[in-house]
Design a protein around this motif. Structure first.
Motif, PDB file in Angstrom:
ATOM      1  N   VAL B  68       0.862  -1.185   0.000  1.00 25.07           N
ATOM      2  CA  VAL B  68       0.000   0.000   0.000  1.00 25.07           C
ATOM      3  C   VAL B  68       0.897   1.233   0.000  1.00 25.07           C
ATOM      4  CG1 VAL B  68      -1.784   1.260   1.237  1.00 25.07           C
ATOM      5  CG2 VAL B  68      -1.772  -1.229   1.283  1.00 25.07           C
ATOM      6  N   ILE B  69       0.733   2.124  -0.988  1.00 25.03           N
ATOM      7  CA  ILE B  69       1.609   3.299  -1.010  1.00 25.03           C
ATOM      8  C   ILE B  69       0.875   4.570  -0.602  1.00 25.03           C
ATOM      9  CG2 ILE B  69       3.282   2.400  -2.647  1.00 25.03           C
ATOM     10  CD1 ILE B  69       1.927   3.940  -4.839  1.00 25.03           C
ATOM     11  N   THR B  70      -0.419   4.495  -0.408  1.00 21.89           N
ATOM     12  CA  THR B  70      -1.111   5.691   0.078  1.00 21.89           C
ATOM     13  C   THR B  70      -0.606   6.001   1.477  1.00 21.89           C
ATOM     14  OG1 THR B  70      -2.902   4.101   0.056  1.00 21.89           O
ATOM     15  CG2 THR B  70      -3.355   6.229  -0.917  1.00 21.89           C
ATOM     16  N   GLY B  71      -0.337   7.305   1.704  1.00 21.41           N
ATOM     17  CA  GLY B  71       0.150   7.716   3.017  1.00 21.41           C
ATOM     18  C   GLY B  71       1.659   7.703   3.135  1.00 21.41           C
ATOM     19  N   ARG B  72       2.340   7.193   2.119  1.00 24.15           N
ATOM     20  CA  ARG B  72       3.801   7.246   2.177  1.00 24.15           C
ATOM     21  C   ARG B  72       4.303   8.572   1.623  1.00 24.15           C
ATOM     22  NH1 ARG B  72       6.969   2.235   2.535  1.00 24.15           N
ATOM     23  NH2 ARG B  72       5.520   0.506   2.710  1.00 24.15           N
ATOM     24  N   GLN B  73       5.541   8.913   1.971  1.00 18.24           N
ATOM     25  CA  GLN B  73       6.150  10.150   1.477  1.00 18.24           C
ATOM     26  C   GLN B  73       6.471  10.008  -0.015  1.00 18.24           C
ATOM     27  OE1 GLN B  73       7.082  13.070   3.289  1.00 18.24           O
ATOM     28  NE2 GLN B  73       5.635  12.162   4.714  1.00 18.24           N
ATOM     29  N   PRO B  74       6.401  11.125  -0.765  1.00 15.30           N
ATOM     30  CA  PRO B  74       6.705  11.054  -2.196  1.00 15.30           C
ATOM     31  C   PRO B  74       8.057  10.412  -2.507  1.00 15.30           C
ATOM     32  CG  PRO B  74       5.793  13.190  -1.665  1.00 15.30           C
ATOM     33  CD  PRO B  74       5.932  12.454  -0.368  1.00 15.30           C
ATOM     34  N   HIS B  75       9.094  10.741  -1.691  1.00 14.05           N
ATOM     35  CA  HIS B  75      10.407  10.182  -2.040  1.00 14.05           C
ATOM     36  C   HIS B  75      10.455   8.672  -1.798  1.00 14.05           C
ATOM     37  CE1 HIS B  75      11.096  11.149   2.295  1.00 14.05           C
ATOM     38  NE2 HIS B  75      11.682   9.982   2.260  1.00 14.05           N
ATOM     39  N   GLU B  76       9.663   8.186  -0.826  1.00  9.13           N
ATOM     40  CA  GLU B  76       9.624   6.738  -0.599  1.00  9.13           C
ATOM     41  C   GLU B  76       8.979   6.046  -1.791  1.00  9.13           C
ATOM     42  OE1 GLU B  76       9.125   6.299   4.189  1.00  9.13           O
ATOM     43  OE2 GLU B  76       7.348   6.833   3.055  1.00  9.13           O
ATOM     44  N   ILE B  77       7.901   6.643  -2.292  1.00  8.68           N
ATOM     45  CA  ILE B  77       7.200   6.045  -3.423  1.00  8.68           C
ATOM     46  C   ILE B  77       8.119   6.008  -4.638  1.00  8.68           C
ATOM     47  CG2 ILE B  77       5.234   6.315  -4.972  1.00  8.68           C
ATOM     48  CD1 ILE B  77       3.708   7.507  -2.597  1.00  8.68           C
ATOM     49  N   ASN B  78       8.871   7.103  -4.823  1.00 10.42           N
ATOM     50  CA  ASN B  78       9.816   7.134  -5.932  1.00 10.42           C
ATOM     51  C   ASN B  78      10.874   6.047  -5.768  1.00 10.42           C
ATOM     52  OD1 ASN B  78      12.641   8.012  -6.854  1.00 10.42           O
ATOM     53  ND2 ASN B  78      11.296   9.219  -8.160  1.00 10.42           N
ATOM     54  N   GLN B  79      11.383   5.887  -4.548  1.00 16.18           N
ATOM     55  CA  GLN B  79      12.428   4.891  -4.323  1.00 16.18           C
ATOM     56  C   GLN B  79      11.916   3.468  -4.544  1.00 16.18           C
ATOM     57  OE1 GLN B  79      15.685   5.103  -3.729  1.00 16.18           O
ATOM     58  NE2 GLN B  79      15.840   7.316  -3.632  1.00 16.18           N
ATOM     59  N   MET B  80      10.583   3.279  -4.406  1.00 11.17           N
ATOM     60  CA  MET B  80      10.028   1.956  -4.672  1.00 11.17           C
ATOM     61  C   MET B  80       9.967   1.670  -6.165  1.00 11.17           C
ATOM     62  SD  MET B  80       6.961   2.116  -1.902  1.00 11.17           S
ATOM     63  CE  MET B  80       6.326   0.461  -1.940  1.00 11.17           C
ATOM     64  N   GLY B  81      10.084   2.707  -6.973  1.00  8.42           N
ATOM     65  CA  GLY B  81      10.119   2.481  -8.406  1.00  8.42           C
ATOM     66  C   GLY B  81       8.984   3.110  -9.199  1.00  8.42           C
ATOM     67  N   VAL B  82       8.202   3.977  -8.553  1.00  6.87           N
ATOM     68  CA  VAL B  82       7.151   4.683  -9.278  1.00  6.87           C
ATOM     69  C   VAL B  82       7.700   6.056  -9.663  1.00  6.87           C
ATOM     70  CG1 VAL B  82       4.794   5.545  -9.215  1.00  6.87           C
ATOM     71  CG2 VAL B  82       5.415   3.538  -7.879  1.00  6.87           C
ATOM     72  N   VAL B  83       7.844   6.307 -10.946  1.00 12.03           N
ATOM     73  CA  VAL B  83       8.435   7.566 -11.380  1.00 12.03           C
ATOM     74  C   VAL B  83       7.455   8.300 -12.271  1.00 12.03           C
ATOM     75  CG1 VAL B  83      10.243   8.558 -12.813  1.00 12.03           C
ATOM     76  CG2 VAL B  83      10.809   6.782 -11.167  1.00 12.03           C
ATOM     77  N   ARG B  84       7.318   9.587 -12.021  1.00 11.89           N
ATOM     78  CA  ARG B  84       6.393  10.364 -12.827  1.00 11.89           C
ATOM     79  C   ARG B  84       7.153  11.350 -13.699  1.00 11.89           C
ATOM     80  NH1 ARG B  84       1.577  14.420 -10.816  1.00 11.89           N
ATOM     81  NH2 ARG B  84       1.165  15.278 -12.871  1.00 11.89           N
ATOM     82  N   VAL B  85       6.735  11.470 -14.925  1.00 14.77           N
ATOM     83  CA  VAL B  85       7.253  12.500 -15.812  1.00 14.77           C
ATOM     84  C   VAL B  85       6.195  13.592 -15.871  1.00 14.77           C
ATOM     85  CG1 VAL B  85       7.930  13.031 -18.167  1.00 14.77           C
ATOM     86  CG2 VAL B  85       8.632  10.885 -17.133  1.00 14.77           C
ATOM     87  N   PHE B  86       6.595  14.799 -15.486  1.00 11.24           N
ATOM     88  CA  PHE B  86       5.600  15.856 -15.280  1.00 11.24           C
ATOM     89  C   PHE B  86       5.152  16.512 -16.572  1.00 11.24           C
ATOM     90  CE2 PHE B  86       7.123  15.223 -11.101  1.00 11.24           C
ATOM     91  CZ  PHE B  86       6.116  15.652 -10.257  1.00 11.24           C
TER      92      PHE B  86
END
Lengths: 377, 253
Positions: B68-86
């Motif tokens: 579950v990634i809701t509630g995690r910090q943005p940098h943690e989510i990024n480190q898990m491998g979810v990357v957004r191109v803005f």
């Protein structure tokens, strides 16, 4: 590529070192070639270079940096009193105290950024200043300042049978020229470290925090520890500078923590060029130099200078100039600062860059302009 | 049937009285390209913001690889491998093009924060060569020493893409990756995204340009007024009368 860059860095450092070491020679014509003033150039250079790591690179404007400077001074004097008159343990102790103090202040104030961060640091510095006069009297000795005494324990000195009444590096007095070269060595080390930091991925991360902190977190950085590290490094620089002040003149007073001292380092950094490597040092030299020159003028001396003018005119000119010198030299500093901020927001370093650009353009444009003009004739 | 890479379940998001997302359910499978289309204001970008932790959902959860990634910090989510191109290029104006790409690689190498002063201060050659490799892929290698402020908008978009790709994400969220690009650059980007997909990357793409959507997507979800009104293969979406009315404007694409 990297090797080349390092070599360029070393060249830069070598030139800088040469300029510093030769300071007693080229500063003489300006009337600033004596050790006491040059030591202050070095010390405040270290202070400003450290401040620049936080403000220029990371973008956090601290208004309370003098608190770390003051803490460093007290730490160094206590080290003289308790351990030894040798400056090396004193400076190490001053750096540690500056760093620890910064870590504590950082925990609270780095929760906010921008103006709120500035206000929090200012509040902390003023708090330390008041505490130094009240609760912390046993450590700071309040108004009279912390001084050396012959009755100090100086455990290490007694142990090794070293004597002396003033700080000395294995017998070398830290007051005169030796003191200057000692400070210069520290300044060069600090400069080199900040240069390496600036060129490193870590420095890149700091600069990215300055330009877009929110985006950093979507790039996978936890920005808080980076900002905190920059704050601690910067606090250690300030502590070191405070320690150096104590080494050259073993007396620590709380006025070093006052907000005017914190404001001064902000002025130095902006005046020289925030975010540049050399700028803060240049700013520190200029401000300390003018402080020394302008604050030395008295009305009597002004009258002497303008004596060649007719009597009425002489009085008039002296009346106008006198508020800007002596005690009032801050007025001159203020005007200088306003002019720089309005006309050269990037500080003196940007001024240099503009001049260089102009010269280069003129030399490259010159032939073409001539050839363009010829057909018109 | 394997576990979906990204599982958005029952997500609601309100802005004051405005219902931006309501009851969104979305499963994205490993190795697929999933397009989300819809009119402006349909909630597409809000959905991505919920996925990367920029906005907390009012209800529901986002699950990435069964975490579950809701509630995690943005940098943690990024480190898990979810990357957004803005969508609007969010780059670092004080740094050069190459440094902008080195930065995410540095984040990838050293994690969210590791105080490894010696390595952090000394070593940058490896980061540099990595950055050059990706800049070449997006065609920006010749601009590497420029400050990013002087890039054109299209070039900034390609830089954004390189910044995302260098992290070797497990899930790439693309917010209108080709907006502001010329037709030629758009086609280059499509080719690049296809190439990456062949390496097994899972992509979610928001796009208005139907040319891009139909060349890349395996599945399409149509979002309108915060709700998913249709989901299916490109052929199914093309033929869906509800979609044509809401978004494609009745014209055949």
């Amino acid at each position: 590529m990297t090797f080349y860059k390092t070599r360029k860095d070393l060249l830069y450092l070598a030139i800088f070192a040469l300029v510093i070491v030769a300071m007693p020679l080229w500063l003489k014509p300006f009337g600033a070639g004596y050790p006491d003033l040059m030591q202050r150039f070095m010390i405040f250079g270290v202070f400003a270079i450290g401040f620049n790591i936080l403000f220029g690179m990371t973008g956090y404007l601290s208004f309370g940096h003098a608190a770390f400077l003051g803490a460093g001074s007290y730490a160094a004097v206590w080290s003289f009193k308790l351990l030894s008159l040798n400056p090396i343990p004193a400076l190490l102790f001053a750096m540690v105290v500056g760093g620890v103090f910064a870590a504590l202040v950082g925990v609270v104030s780095l929760r906010r950024s921008g103006i709120y961060f500035s206000i929090l640091t200012l509040a902390f510095a003023q708090m330390s200043y008041s505490l130094a006069y009240s609760v912390l009297m046993p450590i700071t000795h309040g108004d009279s300042g912390l001084q050396l005494a012959n009755t100090d324990p100086r455990v290490l000195d007694r142990l090794f049978g070293a004597d002396g009444t003033l700080p000395n590096l294995f017998g070398l007095s830290m007051h005169g020229m030796y003191g200057f070269y000692f400070c210069a060595l520290i300044l060069l080390a600090c400069f080199y470290f900040s240069m390496r930091l600036d060129n490193s991925p870590f420095g890149m991360a700091l600069r990215a925090i300055k330009s877009n902190q929110t985006r950093m977190s979507y790039t996978g950085f936890n920005t808080k520890p980076y900002a905190r590290t920059a704050f601690i490094i910067s606090g250690m620089y300030a502590g070191l500078a405070g320690g150096m002040l104590a080494v050259t003149d073993p007396l620590a007073g709380a006025e070093r923590m006052q907000w005017t001292a914190s404001g001064e380092v902000v002025l130095m950094t902006i005046l020289g060029g925030a975010g540049t490597l050399l700028g803060p040092f240049i700013g520190a030299v200029i401000i300390k130099y003018f402080e020394n020159i302008f604050s030395a003028f008295s009305d009597a001396k002004l009258n002497e200078i303008f004596a060649f003018l007719p009597d009425g005119l002489q009085d008039f000119i002296v009346m106008i100039v006198s508020p800007f010198v002596g005690e009032g030299w801050h007025l001159t500093l203020g005007i200088m600062f306003m002019l720089i901020v309005i006309f050269l927001p990037g500080g003196i370093m940007e001024g240099c860059r503009r001049v260089m650009k102009n010269l280069r353009r003129r030399s490259s444009e010159h032939p073409t302009r001539r050839s363009q003009l010829k057909p018109a004739e | 049937m394997s576990q979906p890479v990204l599982d958005v379940s029952d997500v609601d998001k309100n802005f004051g009285g405005l219902r931006a997302l309501s009851n969104i359910n979305l499963q994205i499978k490993q190795g697929t390209t999933h397009a989300i289309i819809g009119p402006n204001g349909a909630g597409k970008s809000t959905l991505l913001n919920v996925c990367i932790g920029r906005l907390p959902p009012d209800r529901g959860a986002v699950i990435f690889n069964s975490d579950v990634i809701t509630g995690r910090q943005p940098h943690e989510i990024n480190q898990m491998g979810v990357v957004r191109v803005f969508q609007t290029p969010a780059i670092f104006p004080d740094l050069s093009v190459k440094q902008n790409v080195m930065l995410p690689a540095f984040a990838k190498r050293d994690g969210a924060f590791r105080l490894n002063m010696m390595q952090a201060v000394a070593d940058q050659r490896q980061l540099e060569s990595e950055a050059e490799h990706w800049l070449e892929d997006v065609g920006l290698l010749s601009h590497q020493h420029q400050l990013v402020g002087s890039l054109s908008r299209g070039d900034k978009r390609r830089l954004e893409l390189a910044m995302g790709l260098i992290q070797k994400p497990r899930l790439l969220l693309l917010d209108e990756p080709t907006a502001g690009m010329s037709r030629h650059d758009t086609n280059t980007t499509i080719e690049l995204l296809k190439k990456i997909k062949l390496r097994g990357m899972t992509e979610v793409i928001i796009e208005h340009d139907m040319h891009v959507v139909f060349s890349l997507a395996d599945r399409i979800s149509v979002l309108a007024q915060g709700q998913i009104i249709a989901e299916g293969t490109p052929e199914e979406i093309r033929g869906n009368p509800k979609v044509q009315e809401a978004y494609l404007g009745g014209t055949q694409v």
